[in-house]
Design a protein around this motif. Sequence first.
Motif, PDB file in Angstrom:
ATOM      1  N   VAL A 100       0.861  -1.187   0.139  1.00  0.00           N
ATOM      2  CA  VAL A 100      -0.007   0.338  -0.225  1.00  0.00           C
ATOM      3  C   VAL A 100       0.310   1.239  -0.255  1.00  0.00           C
ATOM      4  CG1 VAL A 100      -2.031   1.319   0.932  1.00  0.00           C
ATOM      5  CG2 VAL A 100      -2.157  -1.428   0.947  1.00  0.00           C
ATOM      6  N   ILE A 101       1.322   1.937  -1.052  1.00  0.00           N
ATOM      7  CA  ILE A 101       2.146   2.882  -1.456  1.00  0.00           C
ATOM      8  C   ILE A 101       1.541   3.635  -2.206  1.00  0.00           C
ATOM      9  CG2 ILE A 101       4.140   3.688  -2.684  1.00  0.00           C
ATOM     10  CD1 ILE A 101       5.432   0.391  -1.873  1.00  0.00           C
ATOM     11  N   PRO A 102       1.668   4.889  -2.181  1.00  0.00           N
ATOM     12  CA  PRO A 102       0.560   5.961  -2.485  1.00  0.00           C
ATOM     13  C   PRO A 102       1.336   6.663  -3.458  1.00  0.00           C
ATOM     14  CG  PRO A 102       0.922   7.048  -0.087  1.00  0.00           C
ATOM     15  CD  PRO A 102       1.126   5.636  -0.174  1.00  0.00           C
ATOM     16  N   ASP A 103       0.437   7.308  -4.564  1.00  0.00           N
ATOM     17  CA  ASP A 103       1.226   7.540  -5.560  1.00  0.00           C
ATOM     18  C   ASP A 103       2.177   8.303  -5.608  1.00  0.00           C
ATOM     19  OD1 ASP A 103      -0.051   6.044  -7.245  1.00  0.00           O
ATOM     20  OD2 ASP A 103      -1.891   7.506  -7.899  1.00  0.00           O
TER      21      ASP A 103
ATOM     22  N   GLN B 342      -7.580  -0.188  -8.045  1.00  0.00           N
ATOM     23  CA  GLN B 342      -7.983   0.097  -9.098  1.00  0.00           C
ATOM     24  C   GLN B 342      -9.699   0.533  -8.713  1.00  0.00           C
ATOM     25  OE1 GLN B 342      -6.457  -2.961  -8.243  1.00  0.00           O
ATOM     26  NE2 GLN B 342      -4.399  -1.909  -9.353  1.00  0.00           N
ATOM     27  N   GLN B 343     -10.060   1.720  -9.545  1.00  0.00           N
ATOM     28  CA  GLN B 343     -11.425   2.025  -8.977  1.00  0.00           C
ATOM     29  C   GLN B 343     -12.053   2.409  -7.702  1.00  0.00           C
ATOM     30  OE1 GLN B 343     -14.519   0.584 -12.252  1.00  0.00           O
ATOM     31  NE2 GLN B 343     -11.863   0.309 -13.846  1.00  0.00           N
ATOM     32  N   PRO B 344     -11.250   3.086  -6.652  1.00  0.00           N
ATOM     33  CA  PRO B 344     -11.262   3.055  -5.763  1.00  0.00           C
ATOM     34  C   PRO B 344     -13.276   3.084  -5.214  1.00  0.00           C
ATOM     35  CG  PRO B 344     -10.489   4.819  -5.639  1.00  0.00           C
ATOM     36  CD  PRO B 344     -10.167   4.025  -7.191  1.00  0.00           C
ATOM     37  N   THR B 379      -9.546   9.205   4.518  1.00  0.00           N
ATOM     38  CA  THR B 379      -9.746  10.999   4.942  1.00  0.00           C
ATOM     39  C   THR B 379     -11.194  10.480   5.836  1.00  0.00           C
ATOM     40  OG1 THR B 379     -11.029  11.060   3.180  1.00  0.00           O
ATOM     41  CG2 THR B 379      -8.716  10.987   2.625  1.00  0.00           C
ATOM     42  N   GLU B 380     -11.038  11.800   6.327  1.00  0.00           N
ATOM     43  CA  GLU B 380     -12.278  12.496   7.271  1.00  0.00           C
ATOM     44  C   GLU B 380     -13.752  12.014   5.999  1.00  0.00           C
ATOM     45  OE1 GLU B 380     -12.461  15.719   9.267  1.00  0.00           O
ATOM     46  OE2 GLU B 380     -11.400  15.413  11.026  1.00  0.00           O
ATOM     47  N   ASP B 381     -14.004  12.393   5.223  1.00  0.00           N
ATOM     48  CA  ASP B 381     -15.342  12.607   4.663  1.00  0.00           C
ATOM     49  C   ASP B 381     -15.164  11.129   4.090  1.00  0.00           C
ATOM     50  OD1 ASP B 381     -15.593  14.537   4.434  1.00  0.00           O
ATOM     51  OD2 ASP B 381     -14.572  14.975   2.350  1.00  0.00           O
ATOM     52  N   ALA B 482      -8.212  12.128  -3.820  1.00  0.00           N
ATOM     53  CA  ALA B 482      -6.800  12.847  -2.675  1.00  0.00           C
ATOM     54  C   ALA B 482      -7.378  12.087  -1.340  1.00  0.00           C
ATOM     55  CB  ALA B 482      -7.967  13.999  -2.240  1.00  0.00           C
ATOM     56  N   ILE B 483      -6.099  11.010  -1.468  1.00  0.00           N
ATOM     57  CA  ILE B 483      -5.420  10.700  -0.019  1.00  0.00           C
ATOM     58  C   ILE B 483      -4.987  10.764   1.437  1.00  0.00           C
ATOM     59  CG2 ILE B 483      -4.883   8.063  -1.671  1.00  0.00           C
ATOM     60  CD1 ILE B 483      -2.398   8.709  -1.334  1.00  0.00           C
TER      61      ILE B 483
END
Lengths: 143, 560
Positions: A100-103, B342-344, B379-381, B482-483
């Motif tokens: 799990v590694i962000p872009d 993929q496609q979260p 995230t909070e959302d 957005a993470i």
Amino acid sequence: MTENTEKKNPIRLLIGKVGLDGHTRGVQYVAHIFRDAGYEVIYPGLRKSPKQIVKMAIEEDVKAIGLSFLSGAHIPLISEIMDLLKDKKAEDILVFCGGVIPDDDILILKKMGVREVFTPGTSDKIIIEKVTALFADSSDEEK
Amino acid sequence: MSDVEEKKEKKTLQEKKKQWEDTTVAKVNKRFPELKASFSTSSGLPVDRLCIPSFDEPSYMEKLGFPGEYPFTRGVQPTMYRGRLWTMRQYAGFSTAEEANKRNRYLLEKGATGLSVAFDLPTQIGYDSDDAISRGEVGRVGVAIDTVRDMEKLFDGIPLDKVSTSMTINATASVLLAMYIVVAEKQGVPLSALTGTIQNDILKEYFARGTYRFPPKPSLRLISDIFSYCGKNIPKWNTISISGYHIREAGSTAAQEIGLTLADAICYIETAKKAGLNVDDFAPQLAFFFAAHTDILEEVAKFRAARRLYAKIMKERFGSTDPKSMMLRFHTQTGGVTLTAQQPDNNIIRVAIQTLAAVLGGTQSLHTNSKDEALALPTEDTVKLALRTQQIVALESGVTNTIDPLGGSYYIEELTDRLEAEAEKIIKTIDEMGGMVSAIEQGYPHREIEHSAYLYGKSIENGERVVVGVNKFVEEKAAKVAIFSAPEGAEKKQVDSLKKIKEERDDKKVAEALALVEKTARGNENLMPAIIEAVRVEASLGEICTALQNIFGEYTESFN
């Protein structure tokens, strides 16, 4: 299957975990598929420090280190490993990782010299192909 | 059988239902009335509390029975969600105690009904934030806790007599529970009012989750000490949450999830019995934790099979006579491994299906994963969306109006029987190996899980198992998501704050308290009072665990 299957001296890889993370499903799966593809895989188990990983990689004369991260600690831990490899003049040992590694972090890791970063859902085929290609590249360079 | 006899049988089941309503249900309804006087479908048709076969079903009482009664197949409470919805509990924690406190307050404000604390790896394994081994890990997968002062900050403004707290803590559960107890004392909350859970399930750490510290034997002793201490002092506390979740996450099948988890339970119960505890004195405080995956009907059957099998084990194997000891109460989390990077957005749908599985299976509490968790912490959302998923199922879907709505489906009942039989086989194998500790030493659970995980992975690779967005309906161009990124500098902040505490506290008292922990560890007395005292004088988690390790040793995995 790769060509590696037929070779008498299979390429050695160290595939494992570094740090305190205990998620082993992915790393054991990847170790398994590399073995299926004819590689010799060393899996050192949990809770290895960057120092231990680098020491083992050199002693076991592996061609590459593959590390799995699901704890978010990939940047500090990989950065330490890259520094250690440099210190030990073992930069010929290639490093790849997955998990799990962000872009945004993938770019940072690549800048540090990590050759491939595999995120969740990557197929076995692509992992084997891309890693196998790394060795083809480096043997070309040697020529 | 003559027609007359058949009629008599049928009448008997109806009569038995009436009897259940007049006794078991009436008793509970008096104390905790159902949420509405009558329940109906969204178009106005009446909904019965419990539907039973309208024809002769000789095995009904043996296999299913009534909710709140042995063998609890249809649910542990007599009125289930008509009386009280499950606890909506979102696992959260990162960074420092102050940051995690903010997220917890946010969740409570949005309608979460319980807290679930995630600790970082050093805390879970018992190292201080300033330990070399902790570098890079502090505050990463959960909140960093070094001393009771961090714990006070974590629960600042959260009244511990009003909110129930679940803590995912295993190897170091005794120390974190001690900290919680001291915080409660400081808030003026009596221990008898505390409700919550510590995971405290060390066995699965050795083969599925990896946060062990001490070897199995002393770890099991710590667990028995906690059972005994809580039985006397914190009667409403769940002293353990025996977890199939991580076993499933590590790759097991549904049947292995039940079998290995119940085999762990058997080991804990046997250990406590050997330590001299009476099974019905501690068993009512045992809780469970399972995963919910997307194959909804198999999952519903799994929960039902686990309940029935556990009830049988408690009654027949351990001779329990208290129905509370025979109830398998469980928390559920939707399956982390089913989420795709993929496609979260597709994960929203998976989580909704899994939520239904947990609820149709009769869970007591639920964590729903957020859609972005294959990428980073949520995230909070996205956490809010996951919570809303539970609220929609709870309040709009109508599945809560009747108990065990899928009970009696030919498919569900057959699958329940089948999963129970498979799980029993696994338990028998482990019994034959000499119990769970010995099975772990022989690498059995680890090997079984790894094998299942390999087959699962291969089935995705060869396309036999479809994962939408991963091996079918793939889109080349990934949407930018957005993470969450944890605030920078948590590690330094935490290390500095620990340093300050170590300067301010009374070193002599700390040394005395740690010496007492060691001395108690060497003997047979309950360790909890010594650990609580050490926490009170602000000994750190790492120091207390080092004291324990001096006596207990450290576990290292072997590969044979």
